[in-house]
Write an enzyme that holds these catalytic residues in place. Structure first.
Site, mmCIF file in Angstrom:
data_model
loop_
_atom_site.group_PDB
_atom_site.id
_atom_site.type_symbol
_atom_site.label_atom_id
_atom_site.label_comp_id
_atom_site.label_asym_id
_atom_site.label_seq_id
_atom_site.Cartn_x
_atom_site.Cartn_y
_atom_site.Cartn_z
ATOM 1 N N GLY A 153 18.939 -82.479 -3.328
ATOM 2 C CA GLY A 153 18.978 -81.637 -2.129
ATOM 3 C C GLY A 153 17.580 -81.241 -1.698
ATOM 4 O O GLY A 153 16.689 -81.092 -2.527
ATOM 5 N N ARG A 183 21.019 -87.947 -2.205
ATOM 6 C CA ARG A 183 21.686 -87.913 -3.504
ATOM 7 C C ARG A 183 22.170 -89.344 -3.722
ATOM 8 O O ARG A 183 23.023 -89.829 -2.995
ATOM 9 C CB ARG A 183 22.863 -86.953 -3.479
ATOM 10 C CG ARG A 183 22.449 -85.503 -3.249
ATOM 11 C CD ARG A 183 23.590 -84.577 -3.528
ATOM 12 N NE ARG A 183 23.312 -83.222 -3.095
ATOM 13 C CZ ARG A 183 22.561 -82.342 -3.777
ATOM 14 N NH1 ARG A 183 22.012 -82.712 -4.915
ATOM 15 N NH2 ARG A 183 22.369 -81.136 -3.321
ATOM 16 N N GLY A 229 15.169 -81.764 -9.045
ATOM 17 C CA GLY A 229 15.813 -80.898 -10.035
ATOM 18 C C GLY A 229 16.182 -81.657 -11.301
ATOM 19 O O GLY A 229 15.624 -82.727 -11.591
ATOM 20 N N ASP A 230 17.161 -81.139 -12.035
ATOM 21 C CA ASP A 230 17.445 -81.726 -13.352
ATOM 22 C C ASP A 230 17.983 -83.149 -13.251
ATOM 23 O O ASP A 230 17.655 -83.995 -14.079
ATOM 24 C CB ASP A 230 18.370 -80.817 -14.175
ATOM 25 C CG ASP A 230 19.737 -80.627 -13.551
ATOM 26 O OD1 ASP A 230 19.806 -80.490 -12.318
ATOM 27 O OD2 ASP A 230 20.742 -80.607 -14.283
ATOM 28 N N THR A 283 14.358 -76.984 -7.471
ATOM 29 C CA THR A 283 15.775 -76.810 -7.171
ATOM 30 C C THR A 283 15.977 -75.424 -6.617
ATOM 31 O O THR A 283 15.511 -74.430 -7.187
ATOM 32 C CB THR A 283 16.731 -77.034 -8.357
ATOM 33 O OG1 THR A 283 18.020 -76.536 -7.977
ATOM 34 C CG2 THR A 283 16.312 -76.325 -9.623
ATOM 35 N N ASP A 325 18.491 -73.862 -6.731
ATOM 36 C CA ASP A 325 19.320 -73.094 -7.668
ATOM 37 C C ASP A 325 18.482 -72.394 -8.735
ATOM 38 O O ASP A 325 18.990 -71.509 -9.434
ATOM 39 C CB ASP A 325 20.335 -74.027 -8.354
ATOM 40 C CG ASP A 325 21.329 -74.618 -7.371
ATOM 41 O OD1 ASP A 325 21.341 -74.190 -6.206
ATOM 42 O OD2 ASP A 325 22.099 -75.512 -7.776
ATOM 43 N N ASP A 355 17.464 -73.308 -11.633
ATOM 44 C CA ASP A 355 18.014 -73.322 -12.998
ATOM 45 C C ASP A 355 17.459 -74.443 -13.871
ATOM 46 O O ASP A 355 18.068 -74.818 -14.874
ATOM 47 C CB ASP A 355 19.552 -73.369 -12.950
ATOM 48 C CG ASP A 355 20.083 -74.544 -12.159
ATOM 49 O OD1 ASP A 355 19.268 -75.381 -11.702
ATOM 50 O OD2 ASP A 355 21.311 -74.631 -11.978
ATOM 51 N N ARG A 366 33.585 -51.735 6.107
ATOM 52 C CA ARG A 366 34.244 -52.941 5.596
ATOM 53 C C ARG A 366 33.685 -53.381 4.239
ATOM 54 O O ARG A 366 32.579 -52.995 3.861
ATOM 55 C CB ARG A 366 34.015 -54.108 6.578
ATOM 56 C CG ARG A 366 34.875 -54.014 7.805
ATOM 57 C CD ARG A 366 34.483 -55.077 8.803
ATOM 58 N NE ARG A 366 35.452 -55.103 9.900
ATOM 59 C CZ ARG A 366 35.231 -55.636 11.094
ATOM 60 N NH1 ARG A 366 34.061 -56.183 11.366
ATOM 61 N NH2 ARG A 366 36.163 -55.615 12.011
ATOM 62 N N GLY A 419 24.353 -72.178 -5.446
ATOM 63 C CA GLY A 419 24.163 -72.051 -6.895
ATOM 64 C C GLY A 419 25.252 -72.835 -7.578
ATOM 65 O O GLY A 419 26.376 -72.374 -7.704
ATOM 66 N N ARG A 420 24.908 -74.049 -7.981
ATOM 67 C CA ARG A 420 25.922 -74.990 -8.454
ATOM 68 C C ARG A 420 26.565 -74.547 -9.774
ATOM 69 O O ARG A 420 27.765 -74.352 -9.839
ATOM 70 C CB ARG A 420 25.260 -76.346 -8.669
ATOM 71 C CG ARG A 420 26.100 -77.507 -8.294
ATOM 72 C CD ARG A 420 25.363 -78.758 -8.647
ATOM 73 N NE ARG A 420 24.697 -79.353 -7.513
ATOM 74 C CZ ARG A 420 25.232 -80.324 -6.783
ATOM 75 N NH1 ARG A 420 26.418 -80.782 -7.033
ATOM 76 N NH2 ARG A 420 24.568 -80.837 -5.790
HETATM 77 O O1 F6P Z 1 21.552 -78.160 -5.869
HETATM 78 C C1 F6P Z 1 21.126 -77.445 -4.766
HETATM 79 C C2 F6P Z 1 22.284 -77.147 -3.838
HETATM 80 O O2 F6P Z 1 21.771 -76.486 -2.708
HETATM 81 C C3 F6P Z 1 23.426 -76.368 -4.487
HETATM 82 O O3 F6P Z 1 23.171 -74.985 -4.509
HETATM 83 C C4 F6P Z 1 24.577 -76.759 -3.610
HETATM 84 O O4 F6P Z 1 25.796 -76.682 -4.317
HETATM 85 C C5 F6P Z 1 24.285 -78.174 -3.256
HETATM 86 O O5 F6P Z 1 22.893 -78.347 -3.382
HETATM 87 C C6 F6P Z 1 24.722 -78.559 -1.878
HETATM 88 O O6 F6P Z 1 24.489 -79.922 -1.727
HETATM 89 P P1 F6P Z 1 24.640 -80.712 -0.349
HETATM 90 O O7 F6P Z 1 23.447 -80.370 0.489
HETATM 91 O O8 F6P Z 1 24.648 -82.127 -0.779
HETATM 92 O O9 F6P Z 1 25.901 -80.238 0.291
#
Ligand code: F6P
Length: 342
Positions: free
Chosen positions: A10, A71, A100-101, A123, A125, A127, A160, A168-169
Site C-alpha cells: 500500500g 500488491r 512493509g513486512d 507501513t 499500520d 507494525d 451522539r 490497521g490490518r
Molecule cells: O497495510 C496498510 C493498509 O493501509 C491497511 O491499514 C489496510 O487494511 C490496507 O492497507 C488497505 O489496502 P488497500 O489499499 O489495498 O485497500
C-alpha cells in the site's frame, strides 16, 4: 552503480521523500538511479527507467509514490520470484525496496539468494518489528486526530455516539495513537479485545457521569467474534495477504450493536483511504528522508540484506530477518495510557 528503487504494498505519505533521498544522493555521487514501476511486478516483468534530478524536484511534500506501487503476489502459480532475481542480476547492481513486512519478507528471501537488496521501513499500520518509525504513520495519525477534532464538535452538538473506524490490518497503532491524539473516549484494538458489553457499559458509565456524547475509535482489524459477531472468512482478495479488512465493516457492526442496546443516537465514520492520501507531515518527510539516506549509505557500503530501523532518535542498520516475520503490537502500557483518558 545502477541502483534500483521500488515501492511495494500500500502507498503511504512520505514514500516520495524516501525515494528522493536515495535518488538525489546517488546521482550526486555519480551513480545511475533506476525507478522500478509498481513494486515487485516491475521486476517480475521488468519495468525500470532512468531517473534524473528533475524527477526529484518538488516531490518531498507529495503523497503517494512517483514510482507507482502494487500488491503483487510473487508466489502466484504464474511465478514471480525467479523473474525478480533474474531482473535484479540483469539490470541492477543494487535494489532499495521500500515497504512493509510483506515487502521485506521478499527482500529477505532475495538477499538470502545473494541479491544486493536493502530495505526501507514503510507501513501506515506502524507494525513493522524492530523499528519505532515506519513511513506514513505520523501522517495517518495526524489525519485521525484532525478527524476526531471535527467529529467532536458535531457529536457534542447532537449528543451522539460517533464510531470511527481506522486502518490497521492486524494491529491497533493507528487507532490507539490517533485516538490518543484526538481525545477518543474509547479505543478498541485487536491487541486488547473488548466485548460489546464492555463497550456499552463504558458508554452508559460516561453518560451517567454527565458526558452527553462519546467518540469510539475502532481499528478495522478487530476480531468480529470477540464482539459477539461472526468472523468473516470470505473476504475480497487484493493480492498479497489478500484481505480487505474494511469490507468486514467492524465500525458499523459496533455502531449497530450500540444502537440495538437503545438510549444512544449513533453515527459511523470509516476514515479509510483518507488516512493514506495527501501530503506527508514534516515528521514523515524528515524521517523518510533519514531512512532513505541510510539505505543509500548501506548500498554504498555493500551492507546488503539489511534495513535501517529507527530506535529512539537514532537509525540502526539491522538484518532484514528482524522485520520480515511477524508484527509489532501496541504495548500494554501505551494502551493503558490511552485508557486513562476514556
Ligand atoms: O497495510 C496498510 C493498509 O493501509 C491497511 O491499514 C489496510 O487494511 C490496507 O492497507 C488497505 O489496502 P488497500 O489499499 O489495498 O485497500
Amino acid at each position: 552503480m545502477r541502483i534500483g528503487v521500488l515501492t511495494a504494498g500500500g502507498d503511504a505519505p512520505g514514500l516520495n521523500a524516501a525515494i528522493r533521498a536515495v535518488g538525489v544522493m546517488a546521482l550526486a555521487d555519480g551513480h545511475e538511479v533506476i525507478g522500478v514501476a509498481n513494486g515487485w511486478s516491475g521486476l517480475a516483468n521488468y519495468a525500470g527507467r532512468d531517473l534524473i534530478a528533475a524527477d526529484f524536484r518538488g516531490v518531498v511534500g507529495l503523497g503517494g509514490t512517483l514510482l507507482g506501487t502494487a500488491r503483487f503476489d510473487l508466489d502466484h502459480p504464474a511465478g514471480g520470484r525467479d523473474q525478480v532475481l533474474e531482473s535484479i542480476s540483469e539490470h541492477l547492481d543494487a535494489l532499495v525496496a521500500i515497504g512493509g513486512d510483506g515487502t521485506q519478507r521478499i527482500s529477505h528471501w532475495l538477499a538470502e539468494r545473494g541479491a544486493p537488496v536493502v530495505g526501507v521501513p514503510k507501513t501506515l499500520d506502524n507494525d513493522l518489528l524492530g523499528t519505532d518509525y515506519c513511513i506514513g504513520f505520523d501522517t495517518a495519525i495526524s489525519i485521525v486526530a484532525e478527524s476526531l477534532d471535527r467529529l467532536y464538535t458535531t457529536a457534542d452538538s447532537h449528543h451522539r455516539v460517533m464510531v470511527v473506524e481506522t486502518m490497521g490490518r492486524t494491529t491497533g497503532w493507528v487507532a490507539a495513537l490517533g485516538g490518543l491524539a484526538g481525545g477518543a473516549d474509547l479505543i478498541v484494538i485487536p491487541e486488547f479485545p473488548l466485548t460489546m458489553d464492555d463497550i456499552v457499559a463504558h458508554l452508559v458509565k460516561r453518560r451517567n457521569a454527565g458526558n452527553a456524547f462519546s467518540i469510539v475509535v475502532v481499528a478495522e482489524g478487530v476480531n468480529l467474534a470477540t464482539l459477539g459477531g461472526t468472523e468473516v472468512t470470505d473476504l475480497s482478495a487484493d493480492g498479497v495477504r489478500g484481505v480487505r479488512l474494511a469490507t468486514r465493516g467492524v465500525g458499523q457492526f459496533v455502531a449497530t450493536k450500540i444502537d440495538e442496546h437503545g438510549g444512544f443516537e449513533v453515527r459511523t465514520t470509516v476514515l479509510g483511504h483518507l488516512q493514506r492520501g495527501g501530503s506527508p507531515t514534516a515528521y514523515d518527510r524528515i524521517w523518510a528522508t533519514r531512512v532513505g539516506a541510510a539505505a543509500y549509505h548501506a548500498v554504498i557500503e555493500g551492507d546488503f540484506g539489511t534495513i535501517p530501523l529507527v530506535r529512539g532518535a537514532t537509525i540502526e542498520l539491522q538484518p532484514l530477518s528482524v522485520v520480515a516475520y511477524g508484527q509489532r503490537g501496541v504495548p500494554r502500557e501505551l494502551y493503558d495510557l490511552c485508557a486513562a483518558f476514556f
